[in-house]
Design a protein around this motif. Structure first.
Motif, PDB file in Angstrom:
ATOM      1  N   GLY A   6      32.041  54.004  32.729  1.00  0.00           N
ATOM      2  CA  GLY A   6      31.338  54.836  33.699  1.00  0.00           C
ATOM      3  C   GLY A   6      30.172  55.571  33.080  1.00  0.00           C
ATOM      4  O   GLY A   6      29.437  55.015  32.270  1.00  0.00           O
ATOM      5  N   SER A   7      30.004  56.832  33.428  1.00  0.00           N
ATOM      6  CA  SER A   7      28.815  57.594  33.032  1.00  0.00           C
ATOM      7  C   SER A   7      28.709  57.816  31.530  1.00  0.00           C
ATOM      8  O   SER A   7      27.643  58.170  31.036  1.00  0.00           O
ATOM      9  CB  SER A   7      28.803  58.940  33.751  1.00  0.00           C
ATOM     10  OG  SER A   7      29.944  59.689  33.410  1.00  0.00           O
ATOM     11  N   GLU A  20      23.710  57.315  35.521  1.00  0.00           N
ATOM     12  CA  GLU A  20      23.632  56.655  36.827  1.00  0.00           C
ATOM     13  C   GLU A  20      23.430  55.155  36.666  1.00  0.00           C
ATOM     14  O   GLU A  20      23.992  54.360  37.425  1.00  0.00           O
ATOM     15  CB  GLU A  20      22.489  57.256  37.649  1.00  0.00           C
ATOM     16  CG  GLU A  20      22.343  56.654  39.038  1.00  0.00           C
ATOM     17  CD  GLU A  20      23.569  56.819  39.924  1.00  0.00           C
ATOM     18  OE1 GLU A  20      23.744  55.992  40.844  1.00  0.00           O
ATOM     19  OE2 GLU A  20      24.358  57.753  39.712  1.00  0.00           O
ATOM     20  N   SER A  23      26.766  53.562  35.850  1.00  0.00           N
ATOM     21  CA  SER A  23      27.597  53.463  37.049  1.00  0.00           C
ATOM     22  C   SER A  23      27.102  52.365  37.971  1.00  0.00           C
ATOM     23  O   SER A  23      27.901  51.620  38.561  1.00  0.00           O
ATOM     24  CB  SER A  23      27.601  54.805  37.795  1.00  0.00           C
ATOM     25  OG  SER A  23      28.251  55.801  37.039  1.00  0.00           O
ATOM     26  N   ASP A  48      36.492  57.856  34.602  1.00  0.00           N
ATOM     27  CA  ASP A  48      35.382  58.506  35.294  1.00  0.00           C
ATOM     28  C   ASP A  48      35.782  58.744  36.754  1.00  0.00           C
ATOM     29  O   ASP A  48      35.804  57.814  37.558  1.00  0.00           O
ATOM     30  CB  ASP A  48      34.147  57.621  35.206  1.00  0.00           C
ATOM     31  CG  ASP A  48      32.890  58.273  35.779  1.00  0.00           C
ATOM     32  OD1 ASP A  48      33.013  59.036  36.759  1.00  0.00           O
ATOM     33  OD2 ASP A  48      31.796  58.007  35.251  1.00  0.00           O
ATOM     34  N   GLY A  49      36.099  59.985  37.086  1.00  0.00           N
ATOM     35  CA  GLY A  49      36.562  60.307  38.428  1.00  0.00           C
ATOM     36  C   GLY A  49      35.543  59.995  39.509  1.00  0.00           C
ATOM     37  O   GLY A  49      35.885  59.489  40.578  1.00  0.00           O
ATOM     38  N   GLN A  50      34.276  60.289  39.237  1.00  0.00           N
ATOM     39  CA  GLN A  50      33.233  60.028  40.226  1.00  0.00           C
ATOM     40  C   GLN A  50      33.088  58.525  40.467  1.00  0.00           C
ATOM     41  O   GLN A  50      32.944  58.075  41.609  1.00  0.00           O
ATOM     42  CB  GLN A  50      31.902  60.624  39.777  1.00  0.00           C
ATOM     43  CG  GLN A  50      30.802  60.471  40.814  1.00  0.00           C
ATOM     44  CD  GLN A  50      29.490  61.078  40.374  1.00  0.00           C
ATOM     45  OE1 GLN A  50      29.246  61.261  39.189  1.00  0.00           O
ATOM     46  NE2 GLN A  50      28.623  61.384  41.332  1.00  0.00           N
ATOM     47  N   LEU A  51      33.158  57.745  39.401  1.00  0.00           N
ATOM     48  CA  LEU A  51      33.065  56.299  39.547  1.00  0.00           C
ATOM     49  C   LEU A  51      34.268  55.760  40.325  1.00  0.00           C
ATOM     50  O   LEU A  51      34.131  54.860  41.161  1.00  0.00           O
ATOM     51  CB  LEU A  51      32.979  55.610  38.188  1.00  0.00           C
ATOM     52  CG  LEU A  51      32.878  54.092  38.261  1.00  0.00           C
ATOM     53  CD1 LEU A  51      31.510  53.670  38.753  1.00  0.00           C
ATOM     54  CD2 LEU A  51      33.168  53.461  36.918  1.00  0.00           C
ATOM     55  N   VAL A  53      35.920  57.270  42.697  1.00  0.00           N
ATOM     56  CA  VAL A  53      35.687  57.560  44.112  1.00  0.00           C
ATOM     57  C   VAL A  53      34.660  56.596  44.685  1.00  0.00           C
ATOM     58  O   VAL A  53      34.840  56.048  45.786  1.00  0.00           O
ATOM     59  CB  VAL A  53      35.229  59.026  44.292  1.00  0.00           C
ATOM     60  CG1 VAL A  53      34.748  59.271  45.715  1.00  0.00           C
ATOM     61  CG2 VAL A  53      36.353  59.977  43.933  1.00  0.00           C
ATOM     62  N   ARG A  54      33.579  56.367  43.954  1.00  0.00           N
ATOM     63  CA  ARG A  54      32.535  55.463  44.451  1.00  0.00           C
ATOM     64  C   ARG A  54      33.049  54.033  44.539  1.00  0.00           C
ATOM     65  O   ARG A  54      32.668  53.296  45.450  1.00  0.00           O
ATOM     66  CB  ARG A  54      31.305  55.535  43.542  1.00  0.00           C
ATOM     67  CG  ARG A  54      30.549  56.841  43.648  1.00  0.00           C
ATOM     68  CD  ARG A  54      29.310  56.825  42.783  1.00  0.00           C
ATOM     69  NE  ARG A  54      28.334  55.869  43.294  1.00  0.00           N
ATOM     70  CZ  ARG A  54      27.189  55.569  42.658  1.00  0.00           C
ATOM     71  NH1 ARG A  54      26.911  56.145  41.488  1.00  0.00           N
ATOM     72  NH2 ARG A  54      26.354  54.692  43.176  1.00  0.00           N
ATOM     73  N   SER A  57      35.069  53.963  47.793  1.00  0.00           N
ATOM     74  CA  SER A  57      34.289  54.209  49.010  1.00  0.00           C
ATOM     75  C   SER A  57      33.173  53.179  49.220  1.00  0.00           C
ATOM     76  O   SER A  57      32.960  52.723  50.339  1.00  0.00           O
ATOM     77  CB  SER A  57      33.691  55.616  48.985  1.00  0.00           C
ATOM     78  OG  SER A  57      32.767  55.754  47.911  1.00  0.00           O
TER      79      SER A  57
END
Length: 197
Positions: A6-7, A20, A23, A48-51, A53-54, A57
């Protein structure tokens, strides 16, 4: 099974928003895998928590194949791959693919999986011929990843069959450097990576 830093990944890529870009590369890879007709389930391993979620979604979206995210144990690439393989069903054929193939097409992955079906275990070398981008195993077959420097030789020595994938295949174009990203761009990048460049 796709391991993704991830990031925190892609430290050798010079870009104003490297996190970014890392990701975007991962998400484009995952989306291409989801388009392959031979893929029934995708397991993404990341811390990577944000990754995560993305991934669910933007890519998962409730469609086939099912996309699941499992936590990265944080001990390196091969333990991450093992964690993902452990989460997959052992009664099905399994595969582990690097998460940095921004030009990957579903057709190229399907072509490799077609060839892999003839072998208990198989691998695809990277464009340089020294690394590995994909390993596969038939249902119930043991699979021990050996990714990293000179991994092609290690996979071959441990009994994985090298698949005759053309050098121009998008499956062989993993990206760690700006030069590799430039070559991948000539093959056609996924939409997120392309938008950033």
């Amino acid at each position: 099974m796709i391991p993704v830093k991830g990031s925190t990944g892609k430290s050798r890529l010079a870009h104003p928003d490297r996190a970014e870009l890392a990701s975007a590369i991962a998400l484009d890879t995952i989306e291409a895998v989801c388009g392959a007709r031979h893929v029934a389930e995708v397991v993404v391993v990341t811390s990577d928590g944000q990754l995560a979620v993305r991934t669910v979604s933007e890519v998962g979206g409730g469609r086939r194949p099912e996309v699941r995210v499992v936590p990265d144990p944080g001990a390196g690439l091969n333990p991450a791959i093992t964690a993902g393989l452990t989460a997959a069903r052992p009664d099905r054929p399994r595969a582990a693919l690097l998460g940095d193939l921004p030009a990957l097409t579903a057709a190229d992955l399907d072509a490799a999986l077609d060839l892999a079906a003839a072998h208990e275990r198989a691998f695809v070398p990277d464009a340089e011929g020294t690394g590995t981008t994909l390993i596969t195993a038939s249902a119930g077959a043991p699979i021990e990843p050996a990714f990293g420097a000179a991994s092609a030789a290690r996979h071959a020595a441990s009994g994985f069959a090298s698949l005759p994938i053309p050098a121009a295949s998008t499956l062989r174009r993993d990206v760690d450097t700006a030069d590799q990203l430039s070559v991948a761009a000539h093959l056609g990048l996924g939409p997120r990576t392309s938008a950033l460049l």
